[in-house]
Scaffold this active site. Sequence first.
Site, short mmCIF file in Angstrom:
data_model
loop_
_atom_site.label_atom_id
_atom_site.label_comp_id
_atom_site.label_asym_id
_atom_site.label_seq_id
_atom_site.Cartn_x
_atom_site.Cartn_y
_atom_site.Cartn_z
N GLY A 42 0.78 -1.25 0.00
CA GLY A 42 0.00 0.00 0.00
C GLY A 42 0.80 1.29 0.00
N GLU A 97 4.02 4.95 5.19
CA GLU A 97 2.86 4.04 5.17
C GLU A 97 1.67 4.72 4.49
OE1 GLU A 97 1.59 1.32 5.41
OE2 GLU A 97 2.29 0.10 7.08
N ASP A 98 0.79 3.92 3.95
CA ASP A 98 -0.44 4.48 3.38
C ASP A 98 -1.47 4.77 4.48
OD1 ASP A 98 -0.63 1.74 3.82
OD2 ASP A 98 -1.97 1.37 2.13
N ASP A 101 -4.04 2.17 11.11
CA ASP A 101 -5.42 1.81 11.48
C ASP A 101 -5.39 1.39 12.96
OD1 ASP A 101 -7.98 0.76 11.46
OD2 ASP A 101 -7.75 -0.33 9.60
N LYS A 129 -6.46 6.63 10.66
CA LYS A 129 -7.82 6.38 11.19
C LYS A 129 -7.69 6.29 12.70
CE LYS A 129 -10.28 3.52 7.81
NZ LYS A 129 -10.75 2.15 7.56
N PHE A 150 -14.33 2.46 4.80
CA PHE A 150 -13.46 1.58 4.01
C PHE A 150 -12.92 2.33 2.80
CE2 PHE A 150 -11.74 -1.73 1.56
CZ PHE A 150 -11.36 -2.69 2.49
N ASP A 157 -6.23 -1.02 -1.18
CA ASP A 157 -7.03 -1.93 -2.01
C ASP A 157 -8.30 -2.42 -1.33
OD1 ASP A 157 -5.52 -3.64 -0.11
OD2 ASP A 157 -6.40 -5.28 -1.28
N ARG A 163 -6.04 -0.11 -6.15
CA ARG A 163 -4.81 0.51 -5.66
C ARG A 163 -4.37 1.67 -6.55
NH1 ARG A 163 -2.40 -2.66 -1.56
NH2 ARG A 163 -2.67 -4.89 -1.78
C1 PRP Z 1 -2.33 -1.93 5.65
C2 PRP Z 1 -1.43 -0.71 5.77
C3 PRP Z 1 -0.67 -0.95 7.04
C4 PRP Z 1 -1.64 -1.75 7.88
C5 PRP Z 1 -2.26 -0.85 8.89
O1 PRP Z 1 -1.62 -2.95 5.03
O2 PRP Z 1 -0.58 -0.57 4.66
O3 PRP Z 1 0.52 -1.67 6.81
O4 PRP Z 1 -2.66 -2.27 7.01
O5 PRP Z 1 -3.15 -1.57 9.70
P1 PRP Z 1 -3.00 -1.62 11.28
O6 PRP Z 1 -2.71 -0.24 11.76
O7 PRP Z 1 -4.37 -2.10 11.73
O8 PRP Z 1 -1.92 -2.59 11.63
P2 PRP Z 1 -2.31 -4.30 4.51
O9 PRP Z 1 -2.15 -5.37 5.56
O10 PRP Z 1 -3.72 -4.01 4.06
O11 PRP Z 1 -1.40 -4.74 3.29
P3 PRP Z 1 -1.20 -4.03 1.85
O12 PRP Z 1 -0.48 -2.71 2.10
O13 PRP Z 1 -0.35 -4.99 1.08
O14 PRP Z 1 -2.56 -3.83 1.23
#
Ligand code: PRP
Length: 177
Positions: A42, A97-98, A101, A129, A150, A157, A163
């Site tokens: 991401g 980071e994107d 959460d 978030k 979402f 994604d 993406r």
């Molecule tokens: C997303 C995002 C962070 C993580 C954040 O990655 O890029 O790495 O979730 O979530 P958290 O704060 O609850 O830990 P994802 O696991 O969706 O993988 P991706 O980037 O390959 O889509």
Amino acid sequence: MSEKVRTLLSEEIIDKRICQIAEQISKDYKGKEIHLICVLKGGVFFMCELAKRISVPVSMDFMALSSYGNGTESSGSITVKKELDENIEGKDVLVVEDIVDSGRTLKFLLEELKSRNPASVHLCTLLDKRERRVVDIQADYTCFEIPDEFVVGYGLDYAQKYRNLPYIGVVEIEKED
Ligand code: PRP
């Protein structure tokens, strides 16, 4: 059922904000080099846009993590799926980071990176978030705080789709009659 994507943050708004954050980062790291670490997948789009606008020298590396959760939420169990290519000892690391959460991924990653003796470790995220946080993690640079919806686009994604959208949108599922 069909999906629709409603725009939350336009390409123009994101672009402006990334310029501001890149300027701030360039000031804060004046006289230093930044070692950007992108968390796949991401973070890729944001990392490229951010890096292009940073005026101090940068190097880049990539890491992939796997988390075992219920699909929509990461669990406490996170492992390194793709290692960094380079040693970070003595470097000024900026994790890109994107989205932050629950914060679990970043808590794991920041602790892991700090144990490798870099000169410094900071975190820059496109989205935060905050209301979803379950562990105490705060980004040093945040482009946007967003509500608990979402979101997709700009690297994020929905089942690996969207993406490549140049904006951030909210996925809306519509029931067909
Ligand atoms: C997303 C995002 C962070 C993580 C954040 O990655 O890029 O790495 O979730 O979530 P958290 O704060 O609850 O830990 P994802 O696991 O969706 O993988 P991706 O980037 O390959 O889509």
